[in-house]
Enzyme design. Structure first.
Site, mmCIF file in Angstrom:
data_model
loop_
_atom_site.group_PDB
_atom_site.id
_atom_site.type_symbol
_atom_site.label_atom_id
_atom_site.label_comp_id
_atom_site.label_asym_id
_atom_site.label_seq_id
_atom_site.Cartn_x
_atom_site.Cartn_y
_atom_site.Cartn_z
ATOM 1 N N GLU A 100 0.816 -1.223 0.000
ATOM 2 C CA GLU A 100 0.000 0.000 0.000
ATOM 3 C C GLU A 100 0.846 1.268 0.000
ATOM 4 O O GLU A 100 0.418 2.299 0.539
ATOM 5 C CB GLU A 100 -0.976 0.001 1.189
ATOM 6 C CG GLU A 100 -1.915 -1.184 1.180
ATOM 7 C CD GLU A 100 -2.830 -1.266 2.398
ATOM 8 O OE1 GLU A 100 -2.980 -0.272 3.125
ATOM 9 O OE2 GLU A 100 -3.413 -2.357 2.625
ATOM 10 N N GLU B 238 -5.078 -8.281 -0.017
ATOM 11 C CA GLU B 238 -5.765 -7.983 1.249
ATOM 12 C C GLU B 238 -7.143 -7.465 0.887
ATOM 13 O O GLU B 238 -7.251 -6.483 0.157
ATOM 14 C CB GLU B 238 -5.049 -6.837 1.967
ATOM 15 C CG GLU B 238 -4.361 -7.167 3.228
ATOM 16 C CD GLU B 238 -3.766 -5.899 3.844
ATOM 17 O OE1 GLU B 238 -4.519 -5.002 4.241
ATOM 18 O OE2 GLU B 238 -2.536 -5.816 3.912
#
Ligand SMILES: *[C@@H]1O[C@H](CO)[C@@H](O)[C@H](O)[C@H]1NC(C)=O
Length: 473
Positions: free
Chosen positions: A323, A413
């Site tokens: 991320e 995720e």
């Protein structure tokens, strides 16, 4: 896990037929169709003509309350997937709209700032046979909508996945894993779960164990070990590996130094940008400064753990610097350049110095400007927190473009596990999904027991029992 819930919010869309079904004759819905906003149903919005260059008789503006919207009614002869585009003028800066399909499935579309009209690709919508509604709801508001256009989606061309890992010295275990992954890509999805304890919980709930277990090297970060943490991720990974499972590893890298360690920002949240003043750009500015040395110290500490996995014969879907583009972790806090540079250093240090040849390198940002390049990336991935168990097709398609369809794509995720009928209808060929642990997998708002059961018992979804022997595939 991200600090914010982001991206798409899908509801369930009834799927009446196959998205690939060929039309019998030339139906009314075969070509592109444009719908003028001023002819649509307005909810708290108004028609205006002040901004020149619109099509039709005007455009719709006044998206200032959260519920303000314009509702388009569109028909389809059959249940079918369509590409949606929006003609917009984001004259007040970068904005976002929410696209709501038939009052349920919702996706977010970004409008780049501009002084004039432009057409923005807005992903795909799976229309039902008959009448459908597409709402554009305010979200950030303050944009002008001229029209929408829908056109039947072309079916996805065959993937062109690279045959070899980027590390030419990759060991037999990593190669076997990669070969197996290639063999299922586009045909099945691997089920996966963050943390072994939740994988066991799923087994109790559904009778099926996830194929992939993801673990976090967080507690091996030196700035945590100094404060007494003892990692268990390696042992957990080996346990799942010994049952024939596949292992994914991420690393919430606690900043090497500069942790605030206050009531508000504890030392154990030291991977967050707002919990440290560690400056990754400054640290990378020379190879001689003390903070560069600390970065290398940390990488070397993690190499020890990855080496234990290599020695145990465990190939790893390795997803560091996750991320990055979000900016909420310190490795992404100074923009794309330091993040990409750090990725390059990590790759070089682990591959060439530590000779870790069990790693399959998984990149985890969507944007082109953040991409470290094909030479150090095996698999692309996204983290998507959106309720509704939807297919996350917007992110999937973004990554198809990023990797030119030569890299497989994983939902590394997610908050909500994707429903298989949706994945297939959208041809969103995610290689695996991993649901985050506490408050996501065990929270019915994100994953109802019925949906988990449906997903884990689907033919399209591979579970631990169904992947046995993948090493010899
Ligand atoms: C290293 O990082 C810490 C924490 O941000 C900072 O206080 C220190 O000045 C940095 N050291 C160097 C040599 O830049």
């Amino acid at each position: 896990m991200a600090s914010t819930l982001k991206y798409l919010l899908y509801g369930l869309v009834a799927l009446a037929g196959s998205a690939n079904a060929a039309p019998a004759c030339t139906p009314a819905d075969a070509g592109a169709r444009t719908f003028e906003a001023e002819d649509a149903t307005l909810g708290g919005t108004t028609v205006d003509t002040a901004q020149a260059g619109f099509t039709g008789k005007g455009y719709v503006t006044g998206f200032d309350e959260a519920t303000d919207k314009v509702t388009f009614t569109v028909t389809s002869d059959t249940s079918k997937l369509y590409d949606l585009s929006i003609r917009v003028a984001a004259i007040y800066g970068d904005k976002r709209t929410s696209v709501v399909l038939n009052g349920g499935a919702t996706s977010e579309v970004a409008f780049p700032a501009g002084t004039t009209w432009t057409t923005v690709a807005a992903g795909q919508v799976l229309l039902n046979a008959g009448s459908n509604t597409i709402d554009l709801v305010s979200n950030w508001g303050w944009y002008l909508i001229d029209s929408i256009t829908i056109a039947p989606s072309a079916s996805r061309p065959a993937h062109q996945i690279n045959t070899a890992l980027v590390n030419t010295a990759a060991d037999a275990n990593a190669k076997a894993l990669y070969t197996y992954l290639r063999s299922i890509y586009g045909k099945k999805i691997l089920s996966g779960q963050q943390e072994l304890v939740y994988a066991n919980w799923i087994a109790q709930q559904t009778g099926k164990t996830p194929a992939v277990v993801a673990v976090d090297l967080m507690d091996y970060s030196p700035s945590r070990v100094e404060r007494g943490t003892v990692g268990t991720a390696v042992e957990e990974a080996i346990q799942h590996h010994e049952k024939g499972g596949i292992i994914s590893v991420l690393w919430h890298w606690n900043a090497p130094t500069g942790l605030y360690d206050t009531e508000e920002h504890k030392w154990w949240s030291g991977f967050y940008t707002d919990a440290t003043d560690f400056d990754v750009a400054a640290a990378l500015s020379s190879t001689t400064n003390a903070n560069y040395t600390l970065l290398i110290r940390d990488i070397d500490a993690i190499a020890v753990q990855l080496k234990r996995l290599q020695d145990a014969g465990v190939p790893v879907l390795w997803r560091p610097l996750h991320e990055a583009e979000g900016g909420w972790f310190w490795w992404g806090a100074k923009g794309a350049e330091p993040a990409k540079k750090l990725w390059g250093i990590l790759y070089d240090r682990l591959t060439n110095y530590h000779k870790l040849n069990n790693l399959v390198w998984v990149w985890n940002s969507l944007q082109t400007t953040w991409y470290p390049g094909d030479a150090t990336v095996d698999i692309l991935s996204a983290d998507v927190y959106a309720k509704g168990n939807g297919p996350m097709s917007t992110e999937y398609n973004t990554l198809i473009d990023l990797g030119k369809d030569k890299k497989m794509i994983a939902a590394a995720e997610v908050g909500a596990a994707p429903l298989p009928d949706q994945l297939q209808a959208y041809e969103a060929h995610w290689l695996w999904f991993v649901v985050w642990g506490d408050s996501f997998i065990n929270n019915a708002e994100w994953n109802s027991p019925e949906n988990l059961k449906k997903i884990y018992t689907s033919d399209y979804v591979l579970t631990l029992d169904e992947i046995q022997g993948w090493r010899n595939a």
